[in-house]
Design a protein around this motif. Structure first.
Motif: not given
Length: 393
Positions: A196-201, A223-225, A230-238
């Protein structure tokens, strides 16, 4: 008191009982020594408490991210007395288990909570703690104080690791901002790690999940969208079914469409309702200080002077109501997201999140209008307000 299971000390009769999987009833839940002794359906039986005919009895809510309540911010009072007030405020709204949450702060504040942690665990309803920071990405800091965001030194790391032996505790961190060996050490200490509070790819998140990261803190926020390339953390989570995700269902932090997308992708068994609640829950106050900065409540929105969202003014019963009314999530699924799923995330699925023999008697009763009638923690509880149930011998 006698031996566990030797006699029944409380029985609750309800026309509708959500047992953690299905809505059933009418029935009677019998409680002995803080645990569910038995549950009987379809019988007219004597009970010490009879709920109103339209009430629903369900497993108590579990909130893995609660910063404050009852006028107390955990960072300001990382003590047994402070935690007790927070837990009491949320208990009135159906929360029977929570992780008091400390946001990024000075080393001394984390150490004060570590010193008080063992005593706090004796408070009914405290399941562990949530350290949100300090290893965050400054570019996604949200309301966290930038000056205190840091990679933990050995002293910090030792203090944070100590929470691995304090209930079922969680650490939120930005995995791209600290060395992998530190993540390994935290997991090895018994902590559950949430990104969380992350800008990770997405490419940075996948190996972190392989290493043992289990969750994502307040999905979509700070977080990264998800973008086209680039899926970002949101894409990775989903996309990753291994990850649990907390989500703030207040109609402010995440748009309804985003909530629906999250539910369709993660489902009730991986998406968890959280409050991210601040001190004003359970009070009539409209403002508080967050590490010296004024935070104002207006139209149910908490913001700093620059408009940055500063946690939420939300309870778990409101989150359940919003999931049903704003998002269209079936009530059964919303209740699972508020109890069974966070219990599973914490590794407590054999103790909490169901109404079944042998499970802890953590229960909530509420009306069709989502007003909490009663809350029980280990079979001990209170009945509330105008909706007071009738008592019979």
């Amino acid at each position: 008191m006698g031996q566990a299971g030797s006699s029944v000390f409380l029985s609750v009769a309800a026309q509708q009982i959500f047992d953690g999987a299905d809505m059933r009833g009418p029935g009677v839940v019998r409680i002995s020594q803080g645990q569910i002794d038995s549950i009987t359906f379809g019988e007219e039986a004597r009970a010490s408490i009879h709920l109103p005919a339209d009430a629903i009895l369900a497993p108590g809510f579990i909130d893995i991210q609660v910063n404050g309540g009852g006028g107390v911010l955990l960072n300001d009072q990382p003590t047994k007395a402070g935690v007790h007030r927070i837990v009491a405020a949320h208990g009135k709204a159906g929360t029977t288990g929570c992780l008091p949450t400390l946001i990024t702060d000075r080393r001394e504040v984390i150490e004060r909570l570590a010193e008080a942690a063992q005593a706090c665990l004796k408070i009914p309803g405290v399941l562990g703690f949530h350290l949100e920071g300090p290893a965050l990405n400054r570019s996604r800091k949200g309301i966290h104080p930038e000056a205190e965001i840091r990679v933990p030194d050995r002293r910090d790391l030792a203090t944070i690791k100590s929470f691995g032996g304090r209930g079922r505790s969680v650490v939120t961190l930005a995995p791209e901002c600290l060395p992998a060996y530190m993540i390994d050490e935290l997991i090895g200490a018994g902590l559950r790690i949430s990104a969380g509070h992350s800008d990770a790819t997405a490419a940075e998140i996948r190996p972190a999940v392989d290493r043992g990261i289990l969750g994502v803190t307040h999905l979509f926020n700070a977080m990264s969208q998800l973008n086209a390339r680039e899926p970002g953390l949101v894409g990775a989570a989903l996309e990753d079914d291994r990850l649990f995700a907390g989500i703030i269902c207040d109609g402010i932090h995440v748009d309804r469409a985003g909530l629906r997308v999250a539910f369709r992708c993660k489902g009730r068994d991986r998406l968890m309702l959280v409050t991210d609640a601040m001190p004003l829950v359970g009070t009539d106050d409209r403002q508080f200080l967050l590490q010296g900065r004024p935070i104002t409540l207006q139209e149910n929105r908490l913001t700093g002077l620059d408009g940055t969202l500063a946690g939420a003014h939300l309870t778990m019963i409101e989150a359940v109501r919003n999931a049903v009314a704003l998002v269209g999530i079936p009530l059964i699924d919303a209740l699972i997201m508020a109890s069974r799923t966070p219990a599973t995330f914490l590794g407590l699925e054999s103790e909490l999140g169901r109404i079944a023999p042998g499970y802890r008697a953590d229960l909530v009763a509420f009306s069709p209008n989502f007003e909490v009638i009663g809350t029980w923690i280990g079979g001990v509880g209170s009945m509330g307000g105008a909706s007071m149930a009738s008592h019979r011998g």
